[in-house]
Design a protein around this motif. Sequence first.
Motif, mmCIF file in Angstrom:
data_model
loop_
_atom_site.group_PDB
_atom_site.id
_atom_site.type_symbol
_atom_site.label_atom_id
_atom_site.label_comp_id
_atom_site.label_asym_id
_atom_site.label_seq_id
_atom_site.Cartn_x
_atom_site.Cartn_y
_atom_site.Cartn_z
ATOM 1 N N SER A 23 -118.848 56.068 -54.509
ATOM 2 C CA SER A 23 -118.336 56.899 -53.286
ATOM 3 C C SER A 23 -116.897 57.268 -53.965
ATOM 4 O O SER A 23 -116.455 57.042 -54.869
ATOM 5 C CB SER A 23 -117.972 55.929 -52.111
ATOM 6 O OG SER A 23 -117.031 54.962 -52.352
ATOM 7 N N PRO A 24 -116.483 58.458 -53.209
ATOM 8 C CA PRO A 24 -115.166 59.356 -53.816
ATOM 9 C C PRO A 24 -113.994 58.356 -53.794
ATOM 10 O O PRO A 24 -113.631 57.633 -52.978
ATOM 11 C CB PRO A 24 -114.917 60.499 -52.887
ATOM 12 C CG PRO A 24 -116.184 60.592 -52.401
ATOM 13 C CD PRO A 24 -116.990 59.318 -52.133
ATOM 14 N N GLY A 25 -113.561 58.128 -55.074
ATOM 15 C CA GLY A 25 -112.085 57.358 -55.379
ATOM 16 C C GLY A 25 -112.663 55.810 -55.555
ATOM 17 O O GLY A 25 -111.664 54.954 -55.767
ATOM 18 N N ALA A 26 -113.835 55.429 -55.435
ATOM 19 C CA ALA A 26 -114.144 53.994 -55.638
ATOM 20 C C ALA A 26 -114.911 53.853 -57.044
ATOM 21 O O ALA A 26 -115.622 52.550 -56.979
ATOM 22 C CB ALA A 26 -115.135 53.531 -54.494
ATOM 23 N N GLY A 27 -114.998 54.599 -57.961
ATOM 24 C CA GLY A 27 -115.801 54.466 -59.155
ATOM 25 C C GLY A 27 -117.109 54.405 -58.843
ATOM 26 O O GLY A 27 -117.801 54.720 -57.913
ATOM 27 N N LEU A 28 -117.829 54.007 -60.026
ATOM 28 C CA LEU A 28 -119.462 54.070 -59.993
ATOM 29 C C LEU A 28 -119.941 52.599 -60.480
ATOM 30 O O LEU A 28 -119.274 52.005 -61.217
ATOM 31 C CB LEU A 28 -120.016 55.214 -60.715
ATOM 32 C CG LEU A 28 -121.538 55.184 -60.950
ATOM 33 C CD1 LEU A 28 -121.878 56.750 -60.841
ATOM 34 C CD2 LEU A 28 -121.959 54.694 -61.991
ATOM 35 N N ARG A 29 -120.964 52.148 -60.003
ATOM 36 C CA ARG A 29 -121.727 50.968 -60.380
ATOM 37 C C ARG A 29 -123.356 51.164 -60.634
ATOM 38 O O ARG A 29 -123.557 51.744 -59.478
ATOM 39 C CB ARG A 29 -121.314 49.760 -59.698
ATOM 40 C CG ARG A 29 -121.945 48.417 -59.955
ATOM 41 C CD ARG A 29 -121.487 47.363 -58.960
ATOM 42 N NE ARG A 29 -121.970 46.146 -59.334
ATOM 43 C CZ ARG A 29 -123.044 45.343 -58.922
ATOM 44 N NH1 ARG A 29 -123.782 46.167 -57.790
ATOM 45 N NH2 ARG A 29 -123.430 44.441 -59.419
ATOM 46 N N LEU A 30 -123.711 50.853 -61.535
ATOM 47 C CA LEU A 30 -125.266 50.792 -61.721
ATOM 48 C C LEU A 30 -125.690 49.251 -61.899
ATOM 49 O O LEU A 30 -124.948 48.437 -62.603
ATOM 50 C CB LEU A 30 -125.533 51.456 -63.146
ATOM 51 C CG LEU A 30 -125.045 52.828 -63.437
ATOM 52 C CD1 LEU A 30 -125.525 53.280 -64.689
ATOM 53 C CD2 LEU A 30 -125.643 53.924 -62.142
ATOM 54 N N HIS A 31 -126.793 48.939 -61.285
ATOM 55 C CA HIS A 31 -127.479 47.751 -61.388
ATOM 56 C C HIS A 31 -129.063 48.003 -61.936
ATOM 57 O O HIS A 31 -129.671 48.761 -61.144
ATOM 58 C CB HIS A 31 -127.386 46.746 -60.251
ATOM 59 C CG HIS A 31 -128.189 45.694 -60.293
ATOM 60 N ND1 HIS A 31 -127.718 44.493 -61.003
ATOM 61 C CD2 HIS A 31 -129.349 45.098 -59.805
ATOM 62 C CE1 HIS A 31 -128.588 43.543 -60.987
ATOM 63 N NE2 HIS A 31 -129.807 43.784 -60.147
ATOM 64 N N GLY A 32 -129.435 47.520 -63.122
ATOM 65 C CA GLY A 32 -130.709 47.690 -63.665
ATOM 66 C C GLY A 32 -131.181 46.404 -63.860
ATOM 67 O O GLY A 32 -130.456 45.335 -64.303
ATOM 68 N N CYS A 33 -132.273 46.276 -63.702
ATOM 69 C CA CYS A 33 -133.382 44.932 -64.196
ATOM 70 C C CYS A 33 -134.545 45.457 -64.544
ATOM 71 O O CYS A 33 -135.373 46.122 -63.871
ATOM 72 C CB CYS A 33 -133.126 44.081 -62.760
ATOM 73 S SG CYS A 33 -133.821 42.510 -63.056
ATOM 74 N N VAL A 34 -134.897 44.691 -65.665
ATOM 75 C CA VAL A 34 -136.264 44.805 -66.222
ATOM 76 C C VAL A 34 -137.022 43.298 -65.936
ATOM 77 O O VAL A 34 -136.586 42.334 -66.600
ATOM 78 C CB VAL A 34 -136.339 45.090 -67.646
ATOM 79 C CG1 VAL A 34 -137.894 45.264 -68.178
ATOM 80 C CG2 VAL A 34 -135.483 46.559 -67.978
ATOM 81 N N PRO A 35 -138.022 43.360 -65.063
ATOM 82 C CA PRO A 35 -138.485 42.020 -64.706
ATOM 83 C C PRO A 35 -139.354 41.407 -66.105
ATOM 84 O O PRO A 35 -139.875 42.055 -66.817
ATOM 85 C CB PRO A 35 -139.417 42.233 -63.674
ATOM 86 C CG PRO A 35 -139.835 43.482 -63.589
ATOM 87 C CD PRO A 35 -138.482 44.360 -64.143
ATOM 88 N N ALA A 36 -139.357 40.083 -66.158
ATOM 89 C CA ALA A 36 -139.678 39.292 -67.098
ATOM 90 C C ALA A 36 -141.274 39.641 -67.376
ATOM 91 O O ALA A 36 -141.698 39.863 -68.431
ATOM 92 C CB ALA A 36 -139.792 37.912 -67.216
#
Length: 835
Positions: A817-830
Amino acid sequence: MERRGARGLVAGLRGHEIIEIGAPEWERLRTYIQADLVGVVVAAVWMAALWAGVRREGWLLAIAALLLTLAAFLLRAIHLIHRHRRFAAVVVFALANWIVAVAVTSAVPFALGTLALAVLLPVLVAVQHMNHERLSAMLGATMLVGAALVVVGSVTPGVGLERLMPKSVTDALAIAFIPFITILVSLAAWQNHGMLVARTEALRESRARLVAAADRERCQIERNLHEGAQQRLAAAAEQAREARRLLDDDPERAGPLLARLSDDLQEASAELRGLAHGIYPPQLGQYGLETALRAAAQHAPIPATVHASGIGRYPPEIEINIYFCLLEALRNAVKHAGERATVVITLQDRNGLSFDFRDTGAGCDPRLLHTGAGMINMTDRLGAIGGTLTVDTRPGGGLRLHGHLPRSVLESAGVERSSQECGSALRDALHTVWHLIARLYTTLQRSTHPHPHQYIVTGLLAIMGVALGAGAVAAAVYAGAHRIWLLALAGGCGLVTALAVAALRVVRRHRIEHAIGLSAAITWCYALTLTAMVPAALPYATLVSVSPVLLSVAFLPRRRFKVVMACTVAVAVAVTLAGRLSPGIGLTPAWPVTAVVAALVLLALTRASYLAWHNHVMLVARAEALQESRARLVAAADRERRQIERNLHDGAQQRLVAAAVQSRVAQRLIDGDPGQAVPVLAQLSSDLSEAQAELRDLAHGIYPPQLAESGLEAALRAATRHSPLPTEIRAAGLGRYPPEIEINVYFCLLEALQNASKHAGEQATVTIDLHERDGLCFDFADTGIGCHPGLIPTGHGITNMYDRVGAIGGTLTIETSPGAGLRLHGCVPAAAYRP
């Protein structure tokens, strides 16, 4: 290899030569037409037997001859499939069914119940073989033929077959053929259902293979640079230093050393040039597909010729993929076809861009093609740009590849239509007819959303309307006539209305599978009850009974869909028995009844056609996202090819050319003025060192050596040391993973780091958290300026990350969101990397 005449027809019937890697749609279409052919031949034999054993009427022989004509059309359609003309085969199949349906109904009006379904068959077959434009034209033709069929079946008196033959014979005809056509309809729906699942799975697997192939290519280019040009440059730099030392100590030995150095630099330059051309041929960008293929054919170790007809320039993503597809085929021919084989490549622009690759080599068993990496790579490349690839081969008979990019693909890529296609005016008119009908239908059902809830609700409301109307009429007539069956009819209509109301409440609360099952049960009961009371409504009831199986194509799992198919066939048998054997409630087929039945048949045909249309929409839409992702992956790999070729040509290759010139200049100066050679040798050493550094950086950017040697964490720490933003990496319980997992997660996070460097701001910091939790997971967070979430889907970097993670079976979510940075979450299941 292509047989002609009767032998070609027989070869097409055998069904073992044409193969479409990954999605055998050609075989499905041919098998389906073969089943229809069997039914037509049986019908013709039946008519001939009736003529011989029951009544020698000329019209019986006429119908038998008409059916045999249909069989000839179907043989022609099979032959067209054998010649890779699938669209033409579907058109021939449709025309044959429609002509025979109208002709037979004009002679035998009671066949309307059977042939109303036969009119619908071609469009159900066409769902998975045509684009939107052509399918909508076929739907328009279906509605016109259906209207003609209803008029003919309602108005014409026919030849009086029901008066000329025992009722048992005509009943047997209907009881045999209505379920048979219903089985064909169900099989068409089953093929569409199977294709919906298979195409999605095939595209997902193809996307994963494309990513893996691109990463293998990265690794190979890095290895070639490291083991070839980099080693030569290191040796050349050592020779330059040795020449500089000998210039002071032993000038006579410096000259021959510089001569060897010049030769080595020329060889290194040629090696780099060959590597660059193999990565991306310069003729392709400058002169186009035909010229690049002719250049490749000239260097092939077996005789190869290229023929082109109507070929111009195409967008780079089309030219590069067809080029490498045919180059792969040429390499396979060199390896497997034999020394005496010859190759002919034909390119033509006719209703799309097509190519044929033929070799006169040893051929192979068609079953082996599914395991060949080369064939699968070609299919992936061509499929990524919307094309198809088919293979025709047999032991001792060489191999033929046929690739085709439809006109719609070329136009969507910006290629203008070179000429007006034959029949385009008729197609546009039929297209308009269907869209007018579809617009009217969607207005009646008050929604264009393809979700089945709306269809179910609309169908139940229609059933309620018919039941309420029939019940009101029956109650009103009972008040004057006092006949018990009218009271029973009114009560039955009230029960159907109550069930429909209950079903509407269930539909709004339960899962879609339950909703479809409940709606199907009510629809089938309605069709059976209506036919038992009004046998003249049999044509309408047969169309109503197949609606649930058409509705289920895109929404039911395989097992439940099989149940719906079996129930559909059983209901078809029951409805036919009721229509032919039930006395009904006494409504004779006078003109009001006939008019109502005709209108209902048209309405049911419209509904079934609309369901077929939306099955096509779902078939395309479900695969479209993966198809676009696959196309982006191929385009990104080809852009990277061009960038690497450009970097090699403009960087290290130019420095090597300059170094070779400097070495020759220094050699001449040593003989005449050794003092002047010192600065030249110094510059030569400097250029070679810079070329070494450029190649090393380029190779590391293509495939980081730390990734293969030490794993994901070490490679990321090496990458973050060059980042302009402070970056912290946390890794807990991280081990080694398969190369395709590590490389895709690495480049995904590297893309995120580059995006943060560009957009997060100079004061931002980055944190990367790697951990093992039922699979490999990662979190990327920056403290930058962020952005509006609506802008995320438009970013190329984010799209590349989605494609990479999705190709290995993982998921990626983004929060910003504007002013709140950026976060990525990724997951590759086993499950994606463990056997």
